[in-house]
Enzyme design. Structure first.
Site, mmCIF file in Angstrom:
data_model
loop_
_atom_site.group_PDB
_atom_site.id
_atom_site.type_symbol
_atom_site.label_atom_id
_atom_site.label_comp_id
_atom_site.label_asym_id
_atom_site.label_seq_id
_atom_site.Cartn_x
_atom_site.Cartn_y
_atom_site.Cartn_z
ATOM 1 N N GLY A 1 -12.308 -1.345 44.319
ATOM 2 C CA GLY A 1 -11.200 -0.425 44.543
ATOM 3 C C GLY A 1 -9.941 -0.880 43.836
ATOM 4 O O GLY A 1 -8.841 -0.821 44.389
ATOM 5 N N THR B 1 -8.171 0.215 41.293
ATOM 6 C CA THR B 1 -7.226 1.102 40.614
ATOM 7 C C THR B 1 -6.131 1.623 41.539
ATOM 8 O O THR B 1 -5.221 2.311 41.086
ATOM 9 C CB THR B 1 -7.950 2.302 39.979
ATOM 10 O OG1 THR B 1 -8.650 3.027 40.992
ATOM 11 C CG2 THR B 1 -8.929 1.836 38.908
ATOM 12 N N ASN C 1 -10.836 -13.576 31.048
ATOM 13 C CA ASN C 1 -11.585 -12.422 30.564
ATOM 14 C C ASN C 1 -11.462 -11.297 31.585
ATOM 15 O O ASN C 1 -11.282 -11.550 32.787
ATOM 16 C CB ASN C 1 -13.057 -12.779 30.354
ATOM 17 C CG ASN C 1 -13.244 -13.757 29.220
ATOM 18 O OD1 ASN C 1 -12.832 -13.502 28.094
ATOM 19 N ND2 ASN C 1 -13.844 -14.904 29.509
ATOM 20 N N ASN D 1 -12.076 -4.674 48.608
ATOM 21 C CA ASN D 1 -10.893 -3.837 48.808
ATOM 22 C C ASN D 1 -11.204 -2.340 48.804
ATOM 23 O O ASN D 1 -10.375 -1.553 49.246
ATOM 24 C CB ASN D 1 -9.865 -4.163 47.712
ATOM 25 C CG ASN D 1 -8.654 -3.272 47.755
ATOM 26 O OD1 ASN D 1 -7.920 -3.249 48.735
ATOM 27 N ND2 ASN D 1 -8.431 -2.514 46.676
ATOM 28 N N SER E 1 -7.353 -3.407 57.654
ATOM 29 C CA SER E 1 -6.231 -2.534 58.007
ATOM 30 C C SER E 1 -5.807 -2.883 59.427
ATOM 31 O O SER E 1 -6.629 -3.368 60.227
ATOM 32 C CB SER E 1 -6.666 -1.066 57.948
ATOM 33 O OG SER E 1 -5.731 -0.233 58.606
ATOM 34 N N TYR F 1 -12.749 5.352 60.539
ATOM 35 C CA TYR F 1 -11.995 4.380 59.747
ATOM 36 C C TYR F 1 -11.729 3.106 60.552
ATOM 37 O O TYR F 1 -11.974 1.989 60.081
ATOM 38 C CB TYR F 1 -10.682 5.017 59.300
ATOM 39 C CG TYR F 1 -9.869 4.163 58.347
ATOM 40 C CD1 TYR F 1 -10.220 4.063 57.006
ATOM 41 C CD2 TYR F 1 -8.747 3.474 58.798
ATOM 42 C CE1 TYR F 1 -9.463 3.292 56.132
ATOM 43 C CE2 TYR F 1 -7.991 2.704 57.928
ATOM 44 C CZ TYR F 1 -8.354 2.614 56.598
ATOM 45 O OH TYR F 1 -7.615 1.847 55.734
ATOM 46 N N LYS G 1 -13.166 -0.797 59.826
ATOM 47 C CA LYS G 1 -12.258 -1.899 59.536
ATOM 48 C C LYS G 1 -12.392 -3.031 60.555
ATOM 49 O O LYS G 1 -12.344 -4.213 60.197
ATOM 50 C CB LYS G 1 -10.808 -1.392 59.490
ATOM 51 C CG LYS G 1 -10.526 -0.504 58.282
ATOM 52 C CD LYS G 1 -10.786 -1.235 56.973
ATOM 53 C CE LYS G 1 -10.363 -0.451 55.768
ATOM 54 N NZ LYS G 1 -10.564 -1.184 54.502
#
Length: 255
Positions: free
Chosen positions: A15, A17, A64, A98, A154, A167, A171
């Protein structure tokens, strides 16, 4: 000049981005770790981050950078992701779990609002894929006698949160993984920790306007992705820290 503290290590950031993922990649690269930038749909954002890291740190620190796509809700793709990065870069010793989703829900007030299929996919992305990646990465870390496993959770894992039961339960399950893994692998040079952020700016899952949300935080502002990343760096660099889940929430919840 001495080598940077994480020189020779390979970090896999799932995750990568989003705001928190990008900040973690930048922080780890600045300490000399090579980086695997995982993405699902935003290839251009991943390539842009890769170019940034290469320009800043490849020549200076010898890192790298590799971009790799996978649907974290598909366990076969998770296995292919691991195989791809091993073949093209090496075995990761800093897996940063993540990747996350809310399944398109927020503000759930009744358990029957979340369909079972969405519950299960949320769990696969938020918890199941993290478990599988840890399972795949563990043999190489055991062989090296060194590893740093981080789960980005979270505050919903502590409190239930405001998104929904799918959710929150995914978590809180990560917290159980932290505690079991940390105890099982501490004497093998592998530390396992979690970070539990809340209300972090420049992320995609904020449940409301910045002004309203900031008013709920004792510090009076949203957190920055870089503050989450600094917590990750502290955990990665400090071998005496393991079996911890640290809230990064501006003082919202005592722990």
């Amino acid at each position: 000049m001495s080598a940077p503290v994480l020189f020779g290590q390979i970090a896999l950031v799932t995750g990568a981005t989003g705001g928190i993922g990008k900040a973690i990649c930048r922080a780890l690269a600045s300490h000399g770790s090579s980086i695997v930038i995982h993405y699902y749909s935003d290839e251009e954002e991943a390539r842009s981050l890769a170019r940034e890291l290469e320009a800043e740190y490849q020549g200076k620190l010898g890192i790298n950078v590799l971009c790799a796509r996978a649907d974290m809700g598909d366990y076969n793709e998770v296995r292919k992701l691991h195989a791809y990065l091993v073949e093209n870069l090496g075995y990761p010793t800093i897996p940063i779990n993540n990747a996350r989703t809310n399944g398109g829900y927020s503000g759930i007030v009744s358990i029957d609002q979340v369909h079972m299929e969405d519950f299960e996919r949320t769990w696969r992305i938020n918890c199941g894929s993290a478990y599988l990646l840890t399972q795949l990465c563990m043999p190489a870390m055991e062989s090296e006698g060194w590893g740093r496993i981080i789960f980005i959770s979270s505050v919903a894992g502590f409190t239930g949160g405001v998104v929904g039961p799918h959710y929150a339960s995914s978590k809180s399950a990560l917290h159980g993984l932290v505690h079991w893994l940390a105890q099982a692998y501490a004497k093998k040079g592998i530390t396992v920790n979690g970070v539990a952020p809340a209300l972090i700016e420049r992320t995609k899952m904020l449940p409301g306007s910045t002004k309203v949300l900031a008013s709920k935080i004792p510090l009076g502002r949203l957190g920055a992705p870089e503050e989450v990343a600094e917590t990750v760096i502290w955990m990665v660099k400090t071998p005496y820290v393991t079996n911890k889940v640290i809230g990064v929430d501006g003082g919202m919840f005592p722990q």
